[in-house]
Design a protein around this motif. Structure first.
Motif, PDB file in Angstrom:
ATOM      1  N   LEU A 131     -12.054  22.852 -20.858  1.00  0.00           N
ATOM      2  CA  LEU A 131     -12.204  23.318 -19.437  1.00  0.00           C
ATOM      3  C   LEU A 131     -11.109  23.172 -18.409  1.00  0.00           C
ATOM      4  O   LEU A 131     -10.613  24.267 -17.733  1.00  0.00           O
ATOM      5  CB  LEU A 131     -13.536  22.890 -18.659  1.00  0.00           C
ATOM      6  CG  LEU A 131     -14.855  23.244 -19.531  1.00  0.00           C
ATOM      7  CD1 LEU A 131     -15.787  22.260 -19.193  1.00  0.00           C
ATOM      8  CD2 LEU A 131     -15.205  24.644 -19.208  1.00  0.00           C
ATOM      9  N   CYS A 183     -18.676  28.676 -10.169  1.00  0.00           N
ATOM     10  CA  CYS A 183     -19.463  27.710 -11.441  1.00  0.00           C
ATOM     11  C   CYS A 183     -20.881  27.938 -11.021  1.00  0.00           C
ATOM     12  O   CYS A 183     -21.656  27.977 -10.092  1.00  0.00           O
ATOM     13  CB  CYS A 183     -18.904  26.511 -11.193  1.00  0.00           C
ATOM     14  SG  CYS A 183     -19.407  25.284 -12.550  1.00  0.00           S
ATOM     15  N   ILE A 213     -16.772  30.246 -14.169  1.00  0.00           N
ATOM     16  CA  ILE A 213     -17.287  29.393 -15.175  1.00  0.00           C
ATOM     17  C   ILE A 213     -18.843  29.601 -15.358  1.00  0.00           C
ATOM     18  O   ILE A 213     -19.549  29.515 -14.508  1.00  0.00           O
ATOM     19  CB  ILE A 213     -17.081  27.726 -14.989  1.00  0.00           C
ATOM     20  CG1 ILE A 213     -15.489  27.703 -14.776  1.00  0.00           C
ATOM     21  CG2 ILE A 213     -17.473  27.030 -16.208  1.00  0.00           C
ATOM     22  CD1 ILE A 213     -15.190  26.314 -14.586  1.00  0.00           C
ATOM     23  N   THR A 260     -15.041  27.620 -24.258  1.00  0.00           N
ATOM     24  CA  THR A 260     -14.823  25.918 -24.715  1.00  0.00           C
ATOM     25  C   THR A 260     -16.336  25.390 -25.436  1.00  0.00           C
ATOM     26  O   THR A 260     -17.194  25.988 -25.130  1.00  0.00           O
ATOM     27  CB  THR A 260     -14.844  25.000 -23.179  1.00  0.00           C
ATOM     28  OG1 THR A 260     -16.031  25.187 -22.393  1.00  0.00           O
ATOM     29  CG2 THR A 260     -13.536  25.554 -22.299  1.00  0.00           C
ATOM     30  N   ASP A 289     -18.154  28.281 -20.734  1.00  0.00           N
ATOM     31  CA  ASP A 289     -18.505  26.900 -21.328  1.00  0.00           C
ATOM     32  C   ASP A 289     -19.804  26.935 -22.200  1.00  0.00           C
ATOM     33  O   ASP A 289     -20.851  26.951 -22.080  1.00  0.00           O
ATOM     34  CB  ASP A 289     -18.936  25.930 -19.944  1.00  0.00           C
ATOM     35  CG  ASP A 289     -19.156  24.513 -20.511  1.00  0.00           C
ATOM     36  OD1 ASP A 289     -19.239  24.119 -21.352  1.00  0.00           O
ATOM     37  OD2 ASP A 289     -19.323  23.475 -19.401  1.00  0.00           O
ATOM     38  N   VAL A 333     -22.119  29.289 -18.244  1.00  0.00           N
ATOM     39  CA  VAL A 333     -22.675  28.166 -19.374  1.00  0.00           C
ATOM     40  C   VAL A 333     -23.756  28.843 -19.782  1.00  0.00           C
ATOM     41  O   VAL A 333     -24.676  29.763 -19.435  1.00  0.00           O
ATOM     42  CB  VAL A 333     -23.246  26.995 -18.284  1.00  0.00           C
ATOM     43  CG1 VAL A 333     -23.479  25.671 -19.505  1.00  0.00           C
ATOM     44  CG2 VAL A 333     -22.202  26.515 -17.489  1.00  0.00           C
ATOM     45  N   THR A 380     -26.004  23.001 -14.435  1.00  0.00           N
ATOM     46  CA  THR A 380     -24.967  22.605 -15.669  1.00  0.00           C
ATOM     47  C   THR A 380     -24.756  21.154 -15.653  1.00  0.00           C
ATOM     48  O   THR A 380     -25.193  20.330 -14.707  1.00  0.00           O
ATOM     49  CB  THR A 380     -23.765  23.255 -15.735  1.00  0.00           C
ATOM     50  OG1 THR A 380     -23.121  22.991 -16.862  1.00  0.00           O
ATOM     51  CG2 THR A 380     -22.884  22.989 -14.511  1.00  0.00           C
ATOM     52  N   ASN A 407     -29.468  30.646 -16.735  1.00  0.00           N
ATOM     53  CA  ASN A 407     -27.998  30.807 -16.431  1.00  0.00           C
ATOM     54  C   ASN A 407     -27.658  31.509 -15.106  1.00  0.00           C
ATOM     55  O   ASN A 407     -28.590  32.064 -14.635  1.00  0.00           O
ATOM     56  CB  ASN A 407     -27.421  31.152 -17.856  1.00  0.00           C
ATOM     57  CG  ASN A 407     -27.404  30.220 -18.942  1.00  0.00           C
ATOM     58  OD1 ASN A 407     -27.076  29.068 -18.826  1.00  0.00           O
ATOM     59  ND2 ASN A 407     -27.892  30.853 -19.994  1.00  0.00           N
ATOM     60  N   CYS A 462     -14.434  18.489 -24.481  1.00  0.00           N
ATOM     61  CA  CYS A 462     -14.768  20.110 -23.693  1.00  0.00           C
ATOM     62  C   CYS A 462     -14.415  19.936 -22.507  1.00  0.00           C
ATOM     63  O   CYS A 462     -13.849  21.033 -21.869  1.00  0.00           O
ATOM     64  CB  CYS A 462     -16.159  20.094 -24.010  1.00  0.00           C
ATOM     65  SG  CYS A 462     -16.545  21.902 -23.273  1.00  0.00           S
ATOM     66  N   THR A 463     -14.390  18.890 -21.753  1.00  0.00           N
ATOM     67  CA  THR A 463     -13.772  18.672 -20.360  1.00  0.00           C
ATOM     68  C   THR A 463     -12.333  18.872 -20.579  1.00  0.00           C
ATOM     69  O   THR A 463     -12.077  19.670 -19.448  1.00  0.00           O
ATOM     70  CB  THR A 463     -14.100  17.179 -20.012  1.00  0.00           C
ATOM     71  OG1 THR A 463     -15.463  16.938 -20.049  1.00  0.00           O
ATOM     72  CG2 THR A 463     -13.977  17.300 -18.557  1.00  0.00           C
ATOM     73  N   SER A 504     -18.823  20.927 -16.382  1.00  0.00           N
ATOM     74  CA  SER A 504     -18.443  22.080 -15.932  1.00  0.00           C
ATOM     75  C   SER A 504     -17.571  22.222 -14.682  1.00  0.00           C
ATOM     76  O   SER A 504     -16.830  23.184 -14.719  1.00  0.00           O
ATOM     77  CB  SER A 504     -19.548  23.020 -15.886  1.00  0.00           C
ATOM     78  OG  SER A 504     -20.398  22.994 -16.960  1.00  0.00           O
TER      79      SER A 504
END
Ligand code: PLP
Length: 376
Positions: free
Chosen positions: A63, A80, A134, A184, A162, A136, A84, A110, A59-60, A88
């Motif tokens: 991103l 961002c 970004i 992602t 994310d 999450v 998280t 969030n 997933c990294t 992220s």
């Protein structure tokens, strides 16, 4: 010593080997093959069939490629969510860009839409270029999609969602991972399903998918020799690993059910205990896969801290863990701008993630409950 109870451990379906054998049999063991295509197709179907999916090695990586695809470069700024996992935020720095961290709101934990808008206004006023946001879905809980996307749309900033922890979650009936410009997903060993290690990028068009696959496989131009006009990456998922994914996605709905049942179990256990709240959807618009069940402990009411409960669990060989420590409090990110109050910080101080795996047994639950009852 009692057997270890993990926070979240891999839970195989038993069908994974069938797909792995198939890859070996056909000698398709690298970055193309039926398992990659099949896994991407399965994910696409699961996400509602309106998106394209690219299977990657983490997933990294997903991103990072999302940032590359959005043209994030040196000295750009990327907003961002602060609360998280570091993955992220790290890819922002890979691109030489600057992360701008935003506080949480207390309902979904969030990104706070109000702090987000304040930050955007201030960065624009300072003459900065904001390239992406970004967001999450923490522990599987969808963020406030409508409010956050309204702000992003107002300033025309693309969202990278994310959804590493949120495969199987949805908001107003639509799958997490499909709301942003890019989404992602993670298949790391501790996530709701795993490929041993892996991830996926969700995008909106075939064109974006083709370009992402090109970048993820070393950006080779169309020529008989090795010709390059772009910086490439080695981020593709292997056909063997994708076989594990195919065996796992068959049981994803069962895994979501089991994780949600763990959340129900904790609601029941803590129902009687004043001063402890179980992290729960704020309304029926939100549907969390409850990847991890989490609680907040009010020390003033319970006389206990999250650390006391964590140590009590540990004594019985049960794993629990504080919530993600916000990025703006991390030594490596401390110098970057932060917008908001102390919501994320307070969550970190009071919060604990509890054993949440889909493979926990009734005996495990009895042990967990016994520690909780003893502590409170
Ligand atoms: C696990 C996780 C990641 C990283 O996923 P990998 O597949 O391990 O790279 C990113 N973001 C969040 C929120 C995560 O929980």
């Amino acid at each position: 010593m009692n057997q270890r109870i993990w926070l979240s451990s891999p839970h195989l379906s038993g069908n994974e080997m069938k797909y792995i054998h198939d890859a070996f049999q056909k000698n398709w063991i690298t970055s193309i093959g039926d398992n990659i295509n099949g896994f991407e197709e399965d994910l696409k179907t699961y996400l509602g069939n309106n998106h394209q999916v690219i299977a990657l090695n983490s997933c990294t990586s997903a991103l990072h490629l999302a940032l590359v695809m959005l043209g994030v470069n040196k000295d750009d700024e990327v907003i961002c969510q602060s609360m998280t996992f570091s993955a992220s935020a790290n890819p922002i720095v890979y691109q030489g860009a600057k992360p701008i961290f935003i506080d949480s709101e207390p309902e979904t934990w969030n990104i706070c839409p109000i702090a987000l808008e304040k930050a955007i206004k201030d960065r624009i006023e300072k003459g900065k270029t904001l390239k992406a946001i970004i967001t999450v879905h923490l522990y599987g809980m969808p963020y406030k999609i409508d409010e956050v996307h309204a702000v992003a749309d107002k300033y025309d900033i693309p969202i990278i969602e994310d959804a590493a922890e949120a495969l199987g979650s949805s908001y107003k009936g639509l799958a997490a991972g499909t709301f942003g410009h890019f989404g992602t997903i993670s298949f790391n060993g501790n996530k709701i399903i795993t490929t041993s290690g892996g991830g996926a990028l969700v995008c909106q068009t075939q064109e974006d998918k083709d370009k992402t696959v090109f970048l993820a496989t070393q950006a080779r131009d169309n020529a008989p020799h090795y010709q390059h006009s772009n910086i490439g990456y080695n981020y593709r998922m292997s056909n063997i690993v994708a076989g594990i994914g195919r065996g796992q996605i068959e049981v994803l709905n069962h895994r979501v059910k089991a994780r949600r049942a763990m959340h129900e179990f904790y609601l029941e256990v803590f129902n009687e205990i004043e001063g402890v709240t179980v992290f729960t959807e704020p309304s029926s618009d939100f549907y969390s896969n409850h990847w991890l069940s989490a609680i907040l402990i009010d020390e003033k009411i319970t006389g206990k801290t999250r650390e006391e409960l964590r140590l009590a669990f540990l004594e019985d060989n049960i794993e629990s863990r504080p919530l993600w420590k916000p990025m703006h409090l991390q030594p490596i990110f401390a110098d970057f701008p932060y917008y908001g109050g102390n919501v994320a910080e307070e969550l970190f101080e009071k919060g604990l993630c509890l054993p949440s795996g889909s493979n926990l047994t009734d005996v495990d639950r009895l042990r967990i409950k016994a520690v909780i009852d003893k502590t409170f």
